[in-house]
Structures are given as structure tokens and as C-alpha cells.
Enzyme design. Structure first.
Site, PDB file in Angstrom:
ATOM      1  CB  THR A  22      27.320 -38.404  33.803  1.00 38.27           C
ATOM      2  OG1 THR A  22      28.046 -38.926  32.670  1.00 38.27           O
ATOM      3  CG2 THR A  22      25.824 -38.556  33.564  1.00 38.27           C
ATOM      4  CD1 TRP A  23      34.196 -34.732  34.466  1.00 41.62           C
ATOM      5  CD2 TRP A  23      33.824 -32.589  33.903  1.00 41.62           C
ATOM      6  NE1 TRP A  23      35.394 -34.052  34.583  1.00 41.62           N
ATOM      7  CE2 TRP A  23      35.188 -32.745  34.247  1.00 41.62           C
ATOM      8  CE3 TRP A  23      33.372 -31.340  33.504  1.00 41.62           C
ATOM      9  CZ2 TRP A  23      36.086 -31.669  34.214  1.00 41.62           C
ATOM     10  CZ3 TRP A  23      34.274 -30.274  33.464  1.00 41.62           C
ATOM     11  CH2 TRP A  23      35.615 -30.430  33.819  1.00 41.62           C
ATOM     12  CE1 TYR A  59      34.312 -36.011  31.185  1.00 44.48           C
ATOM     13  CE2 TYR A  59      32.048 -36.725  30.946  1.00 44.48           C
ATOM     14  CZ  TYR A  59      33.104 -35.906  30.574  1.00 44.48           C
ATOM     15  OH  TYR A  59      32.910 -34.973  29.573  1.00 44.48           O
ATOM     16  CD  GLN A 178      30.188 -33.070  24.817  1.00 47.01           C
ATOM     17  OE1 GLN A 178      30.581 -32.918  25.961  1.00 47.01           O
ATOM     18  NE2 GLN A 178      29.704 -34.217  24.386  1.00 47.01           N
ATOM     19  N   GLY A 206      29.674 -27.443  29.800  1.00 41.90           N
ATOM     20  CA  GLY A 206      29.852 -26.317  30.724  1.00 41.90           C
ATOM     21  C   GLY A 206      28.672 -25.363  30.637  1.00 41.90           C
ATOM     22  CG  LEU A 208      23.927 -25.340  34.193  1.00 39.87           C
ATOM     23  CD1 LEU A 208      23.370 -26.264  35.262  1.00 39.87           C
ATOM     24  CD2 LEU A 208      22.881 -24.286  33.806  1.00 39.87           C
ATOM     25  NE  ARG A 229      32.774 -26.104  41.275  1.00 41.37           N
ATOM     26  CZ  ARG A 229      31.648 -26.800  41.468  1.00 41.37           C
ATOM     27  NH1 ARG A 229      30.530 -26.419  40.920  1.00 41.37           N
ATOM     28  NH2 ARG A 229      31.641 -27.866  42.230  1.00 41.37           N
ATOM     29  CD  GLN A 288      23.462 -30.771  41.634  1.00 39.64           C
ATOM     30  OE1 GLN A 288      23.919 -31.529  40.798  1.00 39.64           O
ATOM     31  NE2 GLN A 288      24.221 -30.106  42.489  1.00 39.64           N
TER      32      GLN A 288
HETATM   33  P1  NAP Z   1      27.754 -27.464  34.086  1.00 37.19           P
HETATM   34  O1  NAP Z   1      26.579 -28.096  33.468  1.00 37.19           O
HETATM   35  O2  NAP Z   1      28.192 -26.145  33.623  1.00 37.19           O
HETATM   36  O3  NAP Z   1      27.589 -27.411  35.673  1.00 37.19           O
HETATM   37  C1  NAP Z   1      27.265 -28.582  36.373  1.00 37.19           C
HETATM   38  C2  NAP Z   1      27.324 -28.344  37.871  1.00 37.19           C
HETATM   39  O4  NAP Z   1      26.425 -27.319  38.266  1.00 37.19           O
HETATM   40  C3  NAP Z   1      26.817 -29.575  38.622  1.00 37.19           C
HETATM   41  O5  NAP Z   1      27.790 -30.581  38.689  1.00 37.19           O
HETATM   42  C4  NAP Z   1      26.482 -28.979  39.963  1.00 37.19           C
HETATM   43  O6  NAP Z   1      27.716 -28.727  40.657  1.00 37.19           O
HETATM   44  C5  NAP Z   1      25.865 -27.645  39.530  1.00 37.19           C
HETATM   45  N1  NAP Z   1      24.416 -27.772  39.354  1.00 37.19           N
HETATM   46  C6  NAP Z   1      23.717 -28.327  38.329  1.00 37.19           C
HETATM   47  N2  NAP Z   1      22.395 -28.247  38.516  1.00 37.19           N
HETATM   48  C7  NAP Z   1      22.235 -27.611  39.690  1.00 37.19           C
HETATM   49  C8  NAP Z   1      21.086 -27.229  40.456  1.00 37.19           C
HETATM   50  N3  NAP Z   1      19.855 -27.478  40.014  1.00 37.19           N
HETATM   51  N4  NAP Z   1      21.286 -26.603  41.623  1.00 37.19           N
HETATM   52  C9  NAP Z   1      22.514 -26.331  42.061  1.00 37.19           C
HETATM   53  N5  NAP Z   1      23.650 -26.679  41.402  1.00 37.19           N
HETATM   54  C10 NAP Z   1      23.508 -27.307  40.238  1.00 37.19           C
HETATM   55  O7  NAP Z   1      29.025 -28.344  33.989  1.00 37.19           O
HETATM   56  P2  NAP Z   1      29.797 -29.458  33.373  1.00 37.19           P
HETATM   57  O8  NAP Z   1      29.464 -30.716  34.122  1.00 37.19           O
HETATM   58  O9  NAP Z   1      31.159 -28.948  33.319  1.00 37.19           O
HETATM   59  O10 NAP Z   1      29.283 -29.615  31.877  1.00 37.19           O
HETATM   60  C11 NAP Z   1      28.132 -30.372  31.549  1.00 37.19           C
HETATM   61  C12 NAP Z   1      28.501 -31.689  30.901  1.00 37.19           C
HETATM   62  O11 NAP Z   1      29.243 -31.445  29.697  1.00 37.19           O
HETATM   63  C13 NAP Z   1      29.440 -32.598  31.694  1.00 37.19           C
HETATM   64  O12 NAP Z   1      28.795 -33.268  32.749  1.00 37.19           O
HETATM   65  C14 NAP Z   1      29.951 -33.502  30.608  1.00 37.19           C
HETATM   66  O13 NAP Z   1      28.985 -34.486  30.275  1.00 37.19           O
HETATM   67  C15 NAP Z   1      30.148 -32.517  29.470  1.00 37.19           C
HETATM   68  N6  NAP Z   1      31.522 -31.972  29.378  1.00 37.19           N
HETATM   69  C16 NAP Z   1      32.253 -32.264  28.268  1.00 37.19           C
HETATM   70  C17 NAP Z   1      33.536 -31.775  28.106  1.00 37.19           C
HETATM   71  C18 NAP Z   1      34.287 -32.104  26.865  1.00 37.19           C
HETATM   72  O14 NAP Z   1      35.502 -31.869  26.807  1.00 37.19           O
HETATM   73  N7  NAP Z   1      33.649 -32.637  25.858  1.00 37.19           N
HETATM   74  C19 NAP Z   1      34.091 -30.956  29.085  1.00 37.19           C
HETATM   75  C20 NAP Z   1      33.332 -30.662  30.207  1.00 37.19           C
HETATM   76  C21 NAP Z   1      32.051 -31.165  30.334  1.00 37.19           C
HETATM   77  P3  NAP Z   1      27.941 -29.014  42.225  1.00 37.19           P
HETATM   78  O15 NAP Z   1      27.148 -30.206  42.599  1.00 37.19           O
HETATM   79  O16 NAP Z   1      29.392 -29.196  42.381  1.00 37.19           O
HETATM   80  O17 NAP Z   1      27.520 -27.778  42.883  1.00 37.19           O
END
Ligand code: NAP
Length: 338
Positions: A22-23, A59, A178, A206, A208, A229, A288
Site C-alpha cells: 500500500t505504498w 507512506y 523485506q 517492487g 511489478l 518513476r 488492479q
Molecule cells: P509494484 O508492486 O512493483 O508496482 C505497483 C504499481 O503497479 C501499482 O501502484 C500500479 O501503479 C501498478 N499496478 C499494479 N497492479 C496493476 C494492474 N493490475 N494493472 C495495472 N497497473 C497495476 O510496486 P511497489 O508499490 O513499489 O512495491 C510493492 C509494495 O512493496 C509497496 O506497495 C510497499 O508495500 C512495499 N515496498 C516496500 C519498500 C521498502 O523499502 N521496504 C519499498 C518499496 C515498496 P499505477 O497505479 O501508478 O499505475
């Protein structure tokens, strides 16, 4: 729907192998938040059988946690059927975030997170980024105290190197770690291997590639200044069009298997070696979450995994390159220097 589950390391927490991240729901770095849509997204994930939700105070300066709390309070699911993962150790000012894992701060943060999440305990409590201004001993001992008091059910770290995890384990257990991983960004793969060998459950962030592995971007994609991005290496320079070509071919491969690219990408995380125990799927719109079931009910064979690598390495030869530096906030001492 019952989704596949995994026990998180040596803890007694059991979570679905696909979790909601949920970032983006926090809005900061993602161009803002739509509150109703965010809550519907969390409900959509729960309705589909996802039991684990990952959030953090960082977040949106508490907003993501608050919305997770509201969504759970307004859902039909029982608290004990969910696995809430949140984090600690990041301070925020209007000028930006900084690392701060001083024990007194962790004490205050835990109470604030419990309040925002409207819960009496956290299932997985993670130090968000290592803070070298504070000794690992102090931070680990404070987390152990929370664990012994029953305020948290599992101790997690995030973005810690194997050396830092070794030091931590002198003072407290680590149940989860993580770290950044997806099939296009593999620079921390050794850290996943370390966790596997040390019975520490891994959570990939990350997963996706911040949306690149949805296949929705073309070579002329552009991002607003308040969208992370626009700054991240993966989306810049000569590598970007090569990545888009690779992603296009992977999309065809997924379609041949009657799946989509997201499902293929999540499966890669769950099925390759060393793999991840839980893949965090970031989302902020309910639609999504479509297809979560289809990522849970099949597996990639070794031949599939090999084919994916053949396709990727044909277009991009440095999937192992990358750096956490472009993501991590500064230390408190670095802020004071500026
Ligand atoms: P991710 O899962 O790589 O990408 C998420 C993004 O992809 C969504 O916000 C959305 O972006 C797009 N998306 C997802 N499902 C989709 C679908 N069905 N169709 C089209 N677009 C879709 O990114 P992330 O949020 O960076 O990483 C996942 C989670 O990891 C975070 O939410 C957070 O909980 C965690 N995280 C942790 C750290 C850490 O330091 N520990 C760092 C980063 C993330 P749009 O709506 O903008 O298109």
C-alpha cells in the site's frame, strides 16, 4: 477464496504468498491519493482472499496506515484472519523523510501505528531502512521488547544486508526480511539466498517493477515530476526501450499460457530459486487486484523459468545491476549536515 499460504520464518504468523502493498495508497511519490478508491482496493484484495497487507507510516506520513485501518474496520473480515505488516524507523518532515531508529522513537511510532491501524497488535513489525546512526544492538533489543510484550507477532527488517542481519541476530530474532526484487531487478538476489539459508521469510517489494511488469508502458511513456518513476533508473535512458521490448515478449509468453504478464511476474518471484516467500503486489485501484487468483493457482516449471531468462537476457544483459541508493532516505546525521 482460499489462497496459498506460508509460515513466516520461525514465527507463528501464516500469510498468503501474495500480499497487498500500500505504498502508492499513501500518495507521496505516486501523485496523490484517492481515499475511497484506496479503501475499495483494500476491500478488493481481502475479498479475493489476500490475508496480508503491507503498509508503513512513511507512506503518505501516516495516510496509508490510516486508510488500511479504516478499510479493515469497515470490512467483514475478522482481525485475527488478517496479517498486518507495518514498519518503523523513518522520521518525516515537510522537506522529506530520514532514517531514525532510536528506541524512544520506535516506542512512540508503535503506538501511533496501532492507533492509525485501529488494532491492538501488529503481526509483522519491520525496521524500514537500516539506520547507521544508531547501533543495531539498541534497535534490535527494542524490537525484541515489543515482541516479548506481545505487541508484535513477528520481527522484520527491510533493506538490511546479510552483515547487518548477522549483527541483529546476536540480540533478537529476525522472522521476516523485506527486499527489492523482480525479474528485471535482481541485484539483491544474494540477500534472498542468505535469508533462505537462515530460515528468515522473505517479502519482495517492487514486485511489478513499479508497474513496468504490468506491460502497460510503451517506449514513449512519460511520468509527472511527483511520480517516482520519473527519477528511477529503470525508467530512464537507453535501458528503458530494451526493457519495454523484453516485457513485450514476456507478455506474449504469458498469453500463450492463458495468463497475463502480472501473473507471470508474480509467479517468477514465487517459483524461481531462491525465490521469495511472499510477493507484495502494489495497487491503488480495486481493478488492479483483478487476476490475483490467477497468479495463485499455477506454477512455473524450470523450463518456463529458463525461457523467461532467455527472453530477458536477449534484450538486457545487466539484470543483476542496480542499487538501493535511489530508494533509501538519508540518515538523520546527513540531514543535519545539509
Ligand atoms: P509494484 O508492486 O512493483 O508496482 C505497483 C504499481 O503497479 C501499482 O501502484 C500500479 O501503479 C501498478 N499496478 C499494479 N497492479 C496493476 C494492474 N493490475 N494493472 C495495472 N497497473 C497495476 O510496486 P511497489 O508499490 O513499489 O512495491 C510493492 C509494495 O512493496 C509497496 O506497495 C510497499 O508495500 C512495499 N515496498 C516496500 C519498500 C521498502 O523499502 N521496504 C519499498 C518499496 C515498496 P499505477 O497505479 O501508478 O499505475
Amino acid at each position: 477464496m482460499d489462497m496459498k499460504k506460508v509460515k513466516l520464518g520461525k514465527s507463528d504468523v501464516v500469510a498468503t504468498r501474495i500480499a497487498l502493498g500500500t505504498w502508492a495508497i499513501g500518495g507521496s511519490g505516486w501523485g496523490g491519493t484517492d481515499e475511497d478508491q484506496s479503501i475499495e482496493t483494500i476491500h478488493a484484495a481481502i475479498d479475493k482472499g489476500v490475508t496480508m497487507i503491507d503498509t508503513a507510516p512513511a507512506y503518505g506520513q501516516g495516510l496509508s496506515e490510516e486508510l488500511v485501518g479504516k478499510a479493515i474496520a469497515s470490512s467483514n473480515v475478522k482481525r485475527e484472519d488478517l496479517v498486518l505488516a507495518t514498519k518503523a524507523g523513518i522520521g518525516f518532515t515537510d522537506d522529506g523523510n530520514y532514517r531514525d531508529t532510536r528506541p524512544e522513537r520506535l516506542e512512540q511510532e508503535l503506538q501511533e501505528s496501532l492507533d492509525r491501524l485501529q488494532t491492538e497488535y501488529i503481526d509483522v513489525y519491520q525496521i524500514h531502512w537500516p539506520d547507521t546512526d544508531v547501533s543495531i544492538e539498541e534497535t534490535a533489543k527494542k524490537m525484541k521488547e515489543f515482541y516479548d510484550q506481545g505487541k508484535i507477532r513477528a520481527i522484520g527488517v527491510s533493506n538490511f544486508s546479510p552483515e547487518q542481519m548477522n549483527e541483529w541476530q546476536k540480540y533478537a530474532p529476525i522472522h521476516t526480511s523485506q527486499m527489492h526484487l523482480n525479474m528485471l531487478q535482481r541485484y539483491l538476489i544474494d540477500w534472498f539466498e542468505y535469508c533462505k539459508q537462515n530460515d528468515i521469510a522473505t517479502l519482495s517489494w517492487g514486485s511489478l517493477a513499479h508497474g513496468m511488469l504490468t506491460g502497460k508502458y510503451s517506449k514513449d511513456a512519460s511520468f509527472s515530476d511527483d511520480d517516482l518513476r520519473s527519477k528511477i533508473d529503470l525508467f530512464q535512458g537507453d535501458r528503458f526501450p530494451s526493457m519495454i521490448d523484453a516485457v513485450g515478449e514476456l507478455k506474449d509468453l504469458a498469453n500463450k499460457k492463458d495468463r497475463n504478464l502480472i501473473q507471470l511476474s508474480i509467479r517468477w518471484l514465487l517459483d524461481h530459486q531462491p525465490g521469495t516467500d511472499v510477493a507484495l503486489w502494489g495497487a491503488r485501484k480495486p481493478s488492479q487486484m483483478d487476476g490475483v487468483e490467477g497468479a495463485d493457482d499455477f506454477e512455473l516449471s524450470n523450463d518456463d523459468l529458463q525461457l523467461i531468462d532467455e527472453i530477458l537476457y536477449k534484450h538486457v544483459d545487466d539484470l543483476e545491476n542496480g542499487s538501493l541508493k535511489e530508494y533509501g532516505p538519508p540518515l538523520r546525521s546527513q540531514l543535519q549536515e545539509n
